[in-house]
Design a protein around this motif. Structure first.
Motif: not given
Lengths: 44, 215, 225, 148
Positions: A22-23, A25-27, A29-30, A33-34, A36-37, A40
């Motif tokens: 789970y940890w 996965r969080l890392i 995804l973070h 997403l960073s 991706l941001k 952009r």
């Protein structure tokens, strides 16, 4: 009373796998997403 | 801040392992299998904490309509589901060698499984509503209704005849646990609480990032 | 007074639409008959097993019919573009909830009566003897089913995979109601007095009250934009 | 009524309903198992039961070869002979609590298909006073009566 170390290690092992997974996965995804941001913002 | 929490949680978990395996003696009746308790009990307590947070945050969102409350409810709900799942699995592994069965439909086990299903539904609902604001509102309603179920779950063991032993920690009278086992349990409980806070802050940051990208 | 009147108007409007179209009622009756056939084929001719499983089957039938019927109540409003009308209704939205709940209760009660009658005929169960206690149990169970079903039905009518999500949300919450009603029905069909299952009835009543209050309070948040 | 008042009233009603459920005699709602006295009071042969009690000391017989297990479950008042085929769980022993699933037979014994051991909420180190808990205490935990 036999020790049943197998059951003990199975329980701790599954707990470790679930929590670590789970940890991770969080890392992950973070990070995704960073990235991706950031992309952009470059486009702008 | 988050990083510090992470290291603290890691330290706590290591200390918990050391206490659980090195310091605490094996149980007189169950032998070493009883050490599964140091995962099982902190897991469910953490899950209860998470679901209590969901209730508070849901009420907070409905009254203030601040996204922060929804963020908290969403994150706590997800982590609560993870820890409830962990409780069910570790309990099942503990049950097989001691009770002689992986699963039995007694009150405590059944109601914990239902709790798990209710909050899985809660997460699914969040995934299926396209409009952010509407999803937050609906989830808050389900979060409140789900929380009403928690007292029923906890008190069930006190009034229903069940195979599950009465709760050791949250029972009205102090249960007879020898001091060393109790201390090991306490250390593990604190470690799990720290881990929960760390995961929560990570999940909150992730959710904030999602919102920024969607905006 | 206004509150009760507004609830009554919602109820009246829905009953009128249902009387004109008979959409839900016809479909649900047919569904109940189909369920009876399926139970017979699944369980085979063993009479004793069937009698033992009867209370469970009965409530399984109610709940399955509920999943079909309750999920539709607000979908109708959406399909007929009446959602905005509900939104614009002045005053406490709890009244709309109560009105819809009353409609759903009547619908489910009608299904329950038909299903019970068919059970009595097809499986040769004497229901007359225990009719009064049975109707109390069915009343409490139906209120519980309909109160959560109405709240969740309003929600899921606005959601993408609604026919999937509705049962996923409703069924776990309904477990106490299902347990209580099945146990009470079992006892009543065995000819026991209601006092024997008083604790189940208390549990059902308390659960109904909690669901009802949560529904009235939170419905205004469901019925927004 | 103000919105705030509505929510306070509603919350009060919910808390009251839950409290009523907790305190007003929902105590016997889910009977997870019957006790030997309850079984003896009205035994129905062939009906499936869960039977719970304490394994009476000096009643346990096990044939490792044929896996035939027989013992007596007691609740302090009456006892019921139980027979089972298979290996019992480790925690299963004389003087401890157990729950068995099975049927009452016309021959006057309980035919168990599953044996589950029940343990108390006590966790203690093996050294020190290792006296077996008394009869009454075991039955108390067996019935899950945390509150007296």
């Amino acid at each position: 009373m036999p020790d049943h170390w197998g059951f003990v290690f199975a329980a701790y092992g599954i707990a470790a796998v679930v929590l670590f997974g789970y940890w991770r996965r969080l890392i992950r995804l973070h990070a995704e997403l960073s990235a991706l941001k950031a992309r952009r913002e470059v486009k702008r | 801040m988050t990083r510090w929490l992470g290291w603290l949680a890691a330290l706590g978990l290591l200390a918990g392992l050391a206490m659980g395996f090195g310091y605490a003696p094996k149980d007189a009746v169950q032998g070493n299998v009883q050490r599964i308790m140091y995962v099982h009990v902190p897991s469910i307590l953490t899950a209860y904490l998470a679901f209590a947070l969901v209730l508070i945050a849901s009420l907070g969102y409905l009254f203030t309509r601040r996204t922060g409350w929804d963020r908290l409810a969403h994150s706590a709900g997800e982590i609560g589901v993870v820890f409830t799942g962990l409780t069910l699995v570790s309990g099942s592994i503990w049950g097989k060698p001691t009770w002689g069965t992986w699963w039995t439909w007694d009150a405590r086990l059944t109601s914990t499984a239902i709790l798990f299903l209710i909050y899985v539904g809660y997460l699914l609902l969040r995934g299926m509503v396209d409009d952010q604001e509407r999803g937050a509102r609906y989830a808050a309603v389900v979060g409140i209704l789900g929380a009403v179920n928690i007292p029923i779950v906890h008190f069930s063991v006190l009034w229903w005849r069940t195979l599950h032993q009465p709760p050791t920690i949250l029972s009205p009278e102090r249960a007879p646990v020898s001091a060393s086992i109790g201390l090991a349990l306490l250390v593990n409980g604190v470690a799990f609480a720290l881990l929960f806070l760390y995961l929560l802050s990570k999940r909150l940051a992730l959710r904030r990032l999602e919102e920024e990208i969607r905006a | 007074m206004m509150f009760a009147r507004r609830a009554w108007i919602v109820l009246w409007k829905d009953l009128l639409t249902e009387r004109r179209s008979k959409e839900s009622l016809n479909a649900l009756f047919f569904f109940a008959v189909l369920l009876l056939f399926l139970f017979e084929f699944a369980l085979g001719p063993d009479r004793e097993r069937l009698t033992a499983a009867l209370p469970g089957l009965l409530w399984l039938g109610f709940i399955l019919a509920g999943l079909l019927g309750l999920g539709r109540t607000f979908l109708v409003e959406r399909e007929n573009d009446c959602w905005e009308g509900l939104l614009l209704t002045p005053g406490d939205k709890g009244a709309i909830y109560l009105g819809k709940l009353a409609v759903n209760f009547l619908l489910m009660a009608a299904v329950a009566i038909v299903l019970l009658g068919l059970f009595g005929i097809f499986y040769n169960v004497d229901l007359w003897a225990s009719l009064a206690p049975l109707s109390i149990v069915i009343f409490l169970g139906t209120v519980g089913l309909a109160s959560v079903g109405t709240l969740f039905g309003a929600m899921t009518s606005q959601v993408r995979a609604r026919e999937l999500l509705f049962p996923l949300l409703l069924l776990p919450v309904q477990v106490p109601v299902l347990l209580g009603t099945v146990k009470a029905t079992e006892a009543v069909l065995q000819g026991l007095a209601l006092a024997e299952v008083a604790h189940w009835l208390k549990l059902l009543a308390a659960a109904d009250l909690v669901y009802l209050v949560v529904g009235i309070l939170t419905f205004e948040f469901v019925l927004e934009a | 009524m103000s919105r705030r008042g509505k929510f306070l009233l509603g919350g009060g009603v919910i808390v009251a309903a839950l409290a009523y459920m907790i305190y007003a005699g929902v105590s016997q709602s889910v009977v997870y198992f019957v006790t030997p006295s309850e079984l003896r009071a009205q035994p129905v042969a062939g009906k499936a039961y869960r039977l719970g009690g304490m394994v009476q000391p000096a009643s346990l017989k096990w044939e490792p070869r044929s896996l035939d297990l027989s013992f007596t479950l007691s609740d302090g008042k009456t006892s019921v002979p139980v027979r089972h085929k298979g290996t019992p769980p480790d925690l299963f022993a004389e003087g401890r609590g157990a729950v068995v699933e099975g049927t009452w037979t016309t021959e006057g014994y309980f035919k168990a298909s599953l044996i589950m051991a029940k343990h108390s909420e006590e966790y203690k180190a093996p050294h020190g006073d290792e006296a077996q808990p008394g009869y009454k205490e075991l039955l108390k935990t067996l019935k899950g009566q945390g509150n007296p």
